[in-house]
Design a protein around this motif. Structure first.
Motif, PDB file in Angstrom:
ATOM      1  N   MET A   1       0.854  -1.167   0.000  1.00 14.07           N
ATOM      2  CA  MET A   1       0.000   0.000   0.000  1.00 14.07           C
ATOM      3  C   MET A   1       0.906   1.238   0.000  1.00 14.07           C
ATOM      4  SD  MET A   1      -2.936   1.086   2.799  1.00 14.07           S
ATOM      5  CE  MET A   1      -3.826  -0.428   2.615  1.00 14.07           C
ATOM      6  N   ASP A   2       0.667   2.127  -0.965  1.00 10.96           N
ATOM      7  CA  ASP A   2       1.483   3.336  -1.020  1.00 10.96           C
ATOM      8  C   ASP A   2       1.086   4.322   0.079  1.00 10.96           C
ATOM      9  OD1 ASP A   2      -0.924   4.297  -2.036  1.00 10.96           O
ATOM     10  OD2 ASP A   2      -0.011   5.330  -3.730  1.00 10.96           O
ATOM     11  N   THR A   3       1.911   5.321   0.307  1.00 13.89           N
ATOM     12  CA  THR A   3       1.730   6.255   1.417  1.00 13.89           C
ATOM     13  C   THR A   3       0.425   7.025   1.316  1.00 13.89           C
ATOM     14  OG1 THR A   3       4.122   6.493   1.555  1.00 13.89           O
ATOM     15  CG2 THR A   3       2.806   8.154   2.675  1.00 13.89           C
ATOM     16  N   LYS A   4       0.098   7.504   0.138  1.00 16.17           N
ATOM     17  CA  LYS A   4      -1.123   8.294  -0.036  1.00 16.17           C
ATOM     18  C   LYS A   4      -2.365   7.452   0.284  1.00 16.17           C
ATOM     19  CE  LYS A   4      -3.584  11.236  -3.256  1.00 16.17           C
ATOM     20  NZ  LYS A   4      -3.625  11.808  -4.592  1.00 16.17           N
ATOM     21  N   THR A   5      -2.395   6.238  -0.199  1.00 14.73           N
ATOM     22  CA  THR A   5      -3.517   5.338   0.067  1.00 14.73           C
ATOM     23  C   THR A   5      -3.612   5.025   1.555  1.00 14.73           C
ATOM     24  OG1 THR A   5      -3.197   4.353  -2.125  1.00 14.73           O
ATOM     25  CG2 THR A   5      -4.550   3.119  -0.564  1.00 14.73           C
ATOM     26  N   ARG A   6      -2.470   4.799   2.181  1.00 19.88           N
ATOM     27  CA  ARG A   6      -2.449   4.505   3.623  1.00 19.88           C
ATOM     28  C   ARG A   6      -2.986   5.692   4.430  1.00 19.88           C
ATOM     29  NH1 ARG A   6      -0.626   1.314   7.572  1.00 19.88           N
ATOM     30  NH2 ARG A   6       0.362   2.223   9.388  1.00 19.88           N
ATOM     31  N   ASN A   8      -5.020   8.086   3.398  1.00 15.99           N
ATOM     32  CA  ASN A   8      -6.463   8.210   3.136  1.00 15.99           C
ATOM     33  C   ASN A   8      -7.256   7.174   3.915  1.00 15.99           C
ATOM     34  OD1 ASN A   8      -6.241  10.435   1.456  1.00 15.99           O
ATOM     35  ND2 ASN A   8      -6.047   9.196  -0.381  1.00 15.99           N
ATOM     36  N   LYS A   9      -6.746   5.957   3.979  1.00 13.39           N
ATOM     37  CA  LYS A   9      -7.409   4.891   4.730  1.00 13.39           C
ATOM     38  C   LYS A   9      -7.417   5.214   6.234  1.00 13.39           C
ATOM     39  CE  LYS A   9      -9.084   0.706   5.295  1.00 13.39           C
ATOM     40  NZ  LYS A   9     -10.459   0.409   5.050  1.00 13.39           N
ATOM     41  N   LEU A  10      -6.289   5.715   6.750  1.00 13.55           N
ATOM     42  CA  LEU A  10      -6.215   6.077   8.160  1.00 13.55           C
ATOM     43  C   LEU A  10      -7.187   7.205   8.495  1.00 13.55           C
ATOM     44  CD1 LEU A  10      -2.422   5.873   9.012  1.00 13.55           C
ATOM     45  CD2 LEU A  10      -4.266   4.604  10.082  1.00 13.55           C
ATOM     46  N   ILE A  46      -0.544   0.428  12.978  1.00 16.29           N
ATOM     47  CA  ILE A  46      -1.722  -0.359  12.622  1.00 16.29           C
ATOM     48  C   ILE A  46      -1.508  -1.185  11.350  1.00 16.29           C
ATOM     49  CG2 ILE A  46      -2.811   1.500  11.335  1.00 16.29           C
ATOM     50  CD1 ILE A  46      -5.509   0.444  12.411  1.00 16.29           C
ATOM     51  N   ASP A  47      -2.016  -2.395  11.395  1.00 14.33           N
ATOM     52  CA  ASP A  47      -2.060  -3.273  10.230  1.00 14.33           C
ATOM     53  C   ASP A  47      -3.451  -3.102   9.620  1.00 14.33           C
ATOM     54  OD1 ASP A  47      -2.115  -5.288   8.355  1.00 14.33           O
ATOM     55  OD2 ASP A  47      -2.008  -6.919   9.821  1.00 14.33           O
ATOM     56  N   MET A  48      -3.512  -2.500   8.442  1.00 12.80           N
ATOM     57  CA  MET A  48      -4.795  -2.183   7.797  1.00 12.80           C
ATOM     58  C   MET A  48      -5.616  -3.432   7.460  1.00 12.80           C
ATOM     59  SD  MET A  48      -4.995   1.064   7.473  1.00 12.80           S
ATOM     60  CE  MET A  48      -4.064   2.525   7.239  1.00 12.80           C
ATOM     61  N   GLU A  49      -4.963  -4.577   7.457  1.00 11.07           N
ATOM     62  CA  GLU A  49      -5.659  -5.818   7.129  1.00 11.07           C
ATOM     63  C   GLU A  49      -6.316  -6.456   8.346  1.00 11.07           C
ATOM     64  OE1 GLU A  49      -5.887  -6.570   3.876  1.00 11.07           O
ATOM     65  OE2 GLU A  49      -4.666  -4.778   3.572  1.00 11.07           O
ATOM     66  N   ASP A  50      -5.952  -6.012   9.531  1.00 10.87           N
ATOM     67  CA  ASP A  50      -6.499  -6.565  10.762  1.00 10.87           C
ATOM     68  C   ASP A  50      -7.803  -5.834  11.096  1.00 10.87           C
ATOM     69  OD1 ASP A  50      -7.118  -7.379  13.348  1.00 10.87           O
ATOM     70  OD2 ASP A  50      -5.037  -7.265  14.046  1.00 10.87           O
ATOM     71  N   GLU A  51      -8.915  -6.441  10.717  1.00 10.57           N
ATOM     72  CA  GLU A  51     -10.221  -5.799  10.871  1.00 10.57           C
ATOM     73  C   GLU A  51     -10.557  -5.497  12.334  1.00 10.57           C
ATOM     74  OE1 GLU A  51     -14.847  -6.734   9.801  1.00 10.57           O
ATOM     75  OE2 GLU A  51     -13.295  -7.570   8.501  1.00 10.57           O
TER      76      GLU A  51
END
Length: 117
Positions: A1-6, A8-10, A46-51
């Motif tokens: 996951m690139d920085t910008k996407t990360r 935005n997700k955060l 945070i691990d974005m995959e850990d729901e």
């Protein structure tokens, strides 16, 4: 996951990030300092995959937002947080759970105290 996407997700998970990060607490306010540092540390790792972790962080974001915005909520929490011994193991986790678990109780209490004129 690139920085910008990360990022935005955060921001999607933690829409109150700016407000919480810029909160200026009083000197000696160890609870606020502990909670905000824990929040920031959790965000950085945070691990974005850990729901489950993502949901926990979102709940913490909502509770801390209320804590930062509402003096009455801070006052409501104070006696409950004093019950948690700062020297106990997992202190930060325990006060975090107090914060999250008391948010719905505070909302219900506000409703119960409403008066109709």
């Amino acid at each position: 996951m690139d920085t910008k996407t990360r990022i935005n997700k955060l921001l999607e998970i933690c829409p109150n990030y700016e407000k919480i990060n810029s909160y200026e607490f009083f000197e000696g306010d160890t609870f606020s300092k502990t909670m905000i540092n824990f929040y920031m540390d959790l965000i950085s790792k945070i691990d974005m995959e850990d729901e489950e972790l993502v949901n926990f962080l979102n709940e913490l974001d909502n509770a801390l937002s209320k804590y930062v915005d509402d003096y009455r909520f801070r006052k409501f929490l104070k006696p409950k947080l004093k019950l948690v011994d700062p020297n106990t193991k997992y202190y930060t986790y325990k006060v975090t759970m107090e914060l999250i678990n008391n948010l719905p109780e505070f909302k219900e209490e506000k409703i119960e105290r409403a008066r109709w004129i």
